[in-house]
Scaffold this motif. Sequence first.
Motif, mmCIF file in Angstrom:
data_model
loop_
_atom_site.group_PDB
_atom_site.id
_atom_site.type_symbol
_atom_site.label_atom_id
_atom_site.label_comp_id
_atom_site.label_asym_id
_atom_site.label_seq_id
_atom_site.Cartn_x
_atom_site.Cartn_y
_atom_site.Cartn_z
ATOM 1 N N ASP A 94 27.679 -28.576 1.976
ATOM 2 C CA ASP A 94 27.482 -29.922 1.419
ATOM 3 C C ASP A 94 27.801 -29.991 -0.079
ATOM 4 O OD1 ASP A 94 25.412 -28.487 0.415
ATOM 5 O OD2 ASP A 94 23.815 -29.701 1.303
ATOM 6 N N ALA A 95 28.308 -28.908 -0.621
ATOM 7 C CA ALA A 95 28.724 -28.955 -2.029
ATOM 8 C C ALA A 95 29.967 -29.827 -2.148
ATOM 9 C CB ALA A 95 29.012 -27.534 -2.538
ATOM 10 N N PRO A 96 30.085 -30.586 -3.219
ATOM 11 C CA PRO A 96 31.251 -31.465 -3.357
ATOM 12 C C PRO A 96 32.556 -30.669 -3.427
ATOM 13 C CG PRO A 96 29.955 -31.392 -5.385
ATOM 14 C CD PRO A 96 29.148 -30.699 -4.336
ATOM 15 N N ASP A 97 33.629 -31.267 -2.922
ATOM 16 C CA ASP A 97 34.926 -30.595 -2.955
ATOM 17 C C ASP A 97 35.388 -30.358 -4.390
ATOM 18 O OD1 ASP A 97 34.806 -30.834 -0.267
ATOM 19 O OD2 ASP A 97 36.583 -32.113 -0.051
ATOM 20 N N GLU A 98 35.981 -29.196 -4.593
ATOM 21 C CA GLU A 98 36.565 -28.906 -5.893
ATOM 22 C C GLU A 98 37.846 -29.723 -6.047
ATOM 23 O OE1 GLU A 98 35.562 -26.734 -3.731
ATOM 24 O OE2 GLU A 98 33.819 -25.886 -4.762
ATOM 25 N N ARG A 99 38.224 -29.974 -7.277
ATOM 26 C CA ARG A 99 39.421 -30.770 -7.537
ATOM 27 C C ARG A 99 40.664 -30.142 -6.907
ATOM 28 N NH1 ARG A 99 41.783 -32.424 -13.504
ATOM 29 N NH2 ARG A 99 43.640 -33.514 -12.756
ATOM 30 N N HIS A 100 40.753 -28.823 -6.950
ATOM 31 C CA HIS A 100 41.956 -28.161 -6.454
ATOM 32 C C HIS A 100 41.705 -27.407 -5.150
ATOM 33 C CE1 HIS A 100 43.969 -29.306 -10.121
ATOM 34 N NE2 HIS A 100 43.005 -28.759 -10.830
ATOM 35 N N LEU A 101 40.775 -27.925 -4.362
ATOM 36 C CA LEU A 101 40.509 -27.333 -3.056
ATOM 37 C C LEU A 101 41.764 -27.419 -2.182
ATOM 38 C CD1 LEU A 101 38.523 -26.187 -0.937
ATOM 39 C CD2 LEU A 101 37.909 -28.552 -0.376
ATOM 40 N N ARG A 102 42.207 -26.277 -1.649
ATOM 41 C CA ARG A 102 43.444 -26.243 -0.850
ATOM 42 C C ARG A 102 43.175 -25.990 0.631
ATOM 43 N NH1 ARG A 102 45.728 -28.804 -4.869
ATOM 44 N NH2 ARG A 102 46.389 -27.512 -6.632
ATOM 45 N N VAL A 103 42.240 -25.077 0.930
ATOM 46 C CA VAL A 103 41.943 -24.755 2.330
ATOM 47 C C VAL A 103 40.433 -24.559 2.469
ATOM 48 C CG1 VAL A 103 42.429 -23.214 4.272
ATOM 49 C CG2 VAL A 103 44.173 -23.545 2.503
ATOM 50 N N ARG A 104 39.890 -25.083 3.566
ATOM 51 C CA ARG A 104 38.459 -24.934 3.852
ATOM 52 C C ARG A 104 38.281 -24.255 5.207
ATOM 53 N NH1 ARG A 104 34.863 -28.824 2.350
ATOM 54 N NH2 ARG A 104 36.482 -30.427 2.482
ATOM 55 N N PHE A 105 37.366 -23.300 5.275
ATOM 56 C CA PHE A 105 37.036 -22.615 6.523
ATOM 57 C C PHE A 105 35.566 -22.858 6.825
ATOM 58 C CE2 PHE A 105 40.353 -20.262 4.335
ATOM 59 C CZ PHE A 105 41.294 -20.016 5.315
ATOM 60 N N ARG A 106 35.315 -23.382 8.026
ATOM 61 C CA ARG A 106 33.931 -23.513 8.478
ATOM 62 C C ARG A 106 33.686 -22.483 9.575
ATOM 63 N NH1 ARG A 106 32.840 -29.074 6.514
ATOM 64 N NH2 ARG A 106 34.770 -30.194 6.752
ATOM 65 N N PHE A 107 32.436 -22.113 9.728
ATOM 66 C CA PHE A 107 32.088 -21.062 10.684
ATOM 67 C C PHE A 107 31.143 -21.589 11.752
ATOM 68 C CE2 PHE A 107 33.530 -19.128 6.813
ATOM 69 C CZ PHE A 107 34.377 -18.134 7.264
ATOM 70 N N ALA A 108 31.022 -20.774 12.811
ATOM 71 C CA ALA A 108 30.247 -21.220 13.971
ATOM 72 C C ALA A 108 28.742 -21.179 13.716
ATOM 73 C CB ALA A 108 30.604 -20.361 15.186
ATOM 74 N N ASP A 109 28.341 -20.581 12.613
ATOM 75 C CA ASP A 109 26.918 -20.538 12.279
ATOM 76 C C ASP A 109 26.613 -21.635 11.255
ATOM 77 O OD1 ASP A 109 27.565 -19.499 9.584
ATOM 78 O OD2 ASP A 109 28.206 -17.738 10.726
ATOM 79 N N ASP A 110 25.401 -21.610 10.747
ATOM 80 C CA ASP A 110 24.993 -22.633 9.789
ATOM 81 C C ASP A 110 25.198 -22.198 8.341
ATOM 82 O OD1 ASP A 110 24.245 -24.368 11.755
ATOM 83 O OD2 ASP A 110 22.180 -23.614 11.852
ATOM 84 N N GLY A 111 25.876 -21.046 8.190
ATOM 85 C CA GLY A 111 26.004 -20.488 6.843
ATOM 86 C C GLY A 111 27.022 -21.223 5.989
ATOM 87 N N PRO A 112 27.212 -20.732 4.792
ATOM 88 C CA PRO A 112 28.127 -21.380 3.845
ATOM 89 C C PRO A 112 29.581 -21.292 4.303
ATOM 90 C CG PRO A 112 27.405 -19.257 3.008
ATOM 91 C CD PRO A 112 26.584 -19.534 4.229
ATOM 92 N N GLU A 113 30.405 -22.192 3.802
ATOM 93 C CA GLU A 113 31.819 -22.173 4.162
ATOM 94 C C GLU A 113 32.620 -21.381 3.122
ATOM 95 O OE1 GLU A 113 32.301 -26.442 4.433
ATOM 96 O OE2 GLU A 113 33.388 -26.494 2.533
ATOM 97 N N LEU A 114 33.856 -21.090 3.497
ATOM 98 C CA LEU A 114 34.769 -20.367 2.613
ATOM 99 C C LEU A 114 35.828 -21.353 2.142
ATOM 100 C CD1 LEU A 114 35.796 -17.553 1.493
ATOM 101 C CD2 LEU A 114 37.165 -17.414 3.595
#
Length: 303
Positions: A94-114
């Motif tokens: 739920d952290a706001p997107d960075e200005r230069h965010l290029r790729v986001r990875f979500r995982f099958a658990d509830d943990g943080p994204e990459l």
Amino acid sequence: MPELPEVEVVRAGVHRWISGRTVADVEVLHPRAIRRHLEGPRDFADRLIGTTVVGASRRGKYLWLPLSTDGEAPETALVGHLGMSGQLLVIASDAPDERHLRVRFRFADDGPELRFVDQRTFGGLAVAELVDDGAGGHVPAPVAHIGRDPLDPAFDEVAFVRTVRSKPSEIKRILLDQTVASGVGNIYADEALWRAKVHGARPGSGLTRGAVTRLLADVREVMSQAIAEGGTSFDALYVNVNGESGYFDRRLAAYGQEGQPCPRCGTPIRRITFMNRSSFFCPRCQPWRPHGRAPQHAAARER
DNA sequence: CATAGATCCTGTATGC
DNA sequence: TGCATACAGGATCTAT
């Protein structure tokens, strides 16, 4: 400006926080970030979703996450290069997107994204096949063309010395050649040359075996120290690699220090343009040609 | 084949 | 103040 030490710090952080997790979703927000993945963003995502990250490895400035499907031995990996401004962030979804965010990875658990964030887009990601590394291990195909790095236990020191001394090119150019030894960039090249008291424009073929061996030891030492300083953030959730390993501010003797006194002799550090880049050196400690100091006779024989 | 230079990017700093 | 230019620099592509 991530070089080997900064990439190693990131690798350790990613290993700590991403290993064992299964990819649930991939979002490519800028196509240039995966330009090395020739099949495009759809294929990139398809080859990641459902796989489990089983570690984080590195060679030179490349890092990769081996991917396992259904518990099998990994045959592919997510390969990354940070380029000049790339970051891999492990951060709450739920952290706001960075200005230069290029790729986001979500995982099958509830943990943080990459997240892969990269202002200048020199960096990039790809999914690639793992191939034999010739010593019982594996490397992704896009990494196979570079040499082992000086911190690799299988690094061939004898071959390195031989190769360097066979080349008429300037020694700094050779240090930056990733096929000779990987991981060294502009900053640590200058720092190692300063420690070794070698001018970067001297030809490799003009250096003695002893001089090259000592230079290699200085490369290893300065990188190891930088890793040790950057490594203090291994336990932080937020894995930052914005060039600043903690080493930058305090410990650089030559790089970026134009006009500042050489920590060894007090002579002002000089800056010259070299290979379209800045090179910083001490004009007294690092003469263009070695002046008649101690090991002159031994050096002459060693040639 | 080996080597050297140009090129890709964008934000920041500096100069006029 | 505004605009132009220099600079950061790793890897890759192109030319010699």
